[in-house]
Design an enzyme around this catalytic site. Sequence first.
Site, short mmCIF file in Angstrom:
data_model
loop_
_atom_site.label_atom_id
_atom_site.label_comp_id
_atom_site.label_asym_id
_atom_site.label_seq_id
_atom_site.Cartn_x
_atom_site.Cartn_y
_atom_site.Cartn_z
N ILE A 1 130.88 81.85 27.96
CA ILE A 1 131.60 82.85 28.75
C ILE A 1 130.95 82.87 30.13
CG2 ILE A 1 132.16 85.29 28.99
CD1 ILE A 1 132.01 85.44 25.91
N MET B 1 132.23 76.22 25.64
CA MET B 1 131.93 77.31 24.71
C MET B 1 130.99 78.37 25.30
SD MET B 1 133.93 76.44 22.36
CE MET B 1 133.53 77.59 21.05
N HIS C 1 143.06 77.57 24.21
CA HIS C 1 142.56 78.27 23.01
C HIS C 1 143.44 77.90 21.82
CE1 HIS C 1 140.46 81.24 20.65
NE2 HIS C 1 141.63 81.71 20.25
#
EC number: 2.1.2.2
Length: 194
Positions: free
Chosen positions: A91, A89, A108
């Site tokens: 980026i 979780m 996803h």
Amino acid sequence: MRIVVLVSGTGSNLQAVIDAVKAGELDVDIAAVGADRPGTYGVERSAAAGIPTFVVDFKAYPDRAQWNAALTEAVAAFEPDVVVSSGFMRIVSPEFIDAFGGKYLNTHPALLPAFPGAHGVRDAMAYGVKVTGCTVHWADAGVDTGPIIAQEAVAVEDTDTEETLHERIKVVERRLLVSTLASLAAAHRSGLPA
């Protein structure tokens, strides 16, 4: 094909990969499993399976850039051919992706490009779609962007809650991740581009 898997939670997709490897259905070497915070069940699952683990705790770094650099170094130590984001979780930076030749695989729980972000299932239900699903794609530095490799649809039932729909999507997502990794591993063995 060597993979490093990154997790933030329970690691249910990871468990599907571990099980497929053990059953001889998937020819990959899970070189290591890493997490962005201590105490994740995904890391515990991996350790129990005898897979090396590491944690690069996001909260232990003064800023995202330093965390990204530490994560890149930790993953690179295992020399992966592919890095798999499996419920990871966070980026990552463009530098992280570039360090692994753009071979950063993500799953996803929606049919991208629709409903990106952390709440794909909830957002799909709120929009009122009758079909959603899951996507496996090469991730870039955006949020759930990058070239799509595989997708599979899942019908939204009238009786669904966010939880029941997400559970049905996860079943498909696990299968899609394993089959995608199997295809990538076959291409890797034959020297073809993935």
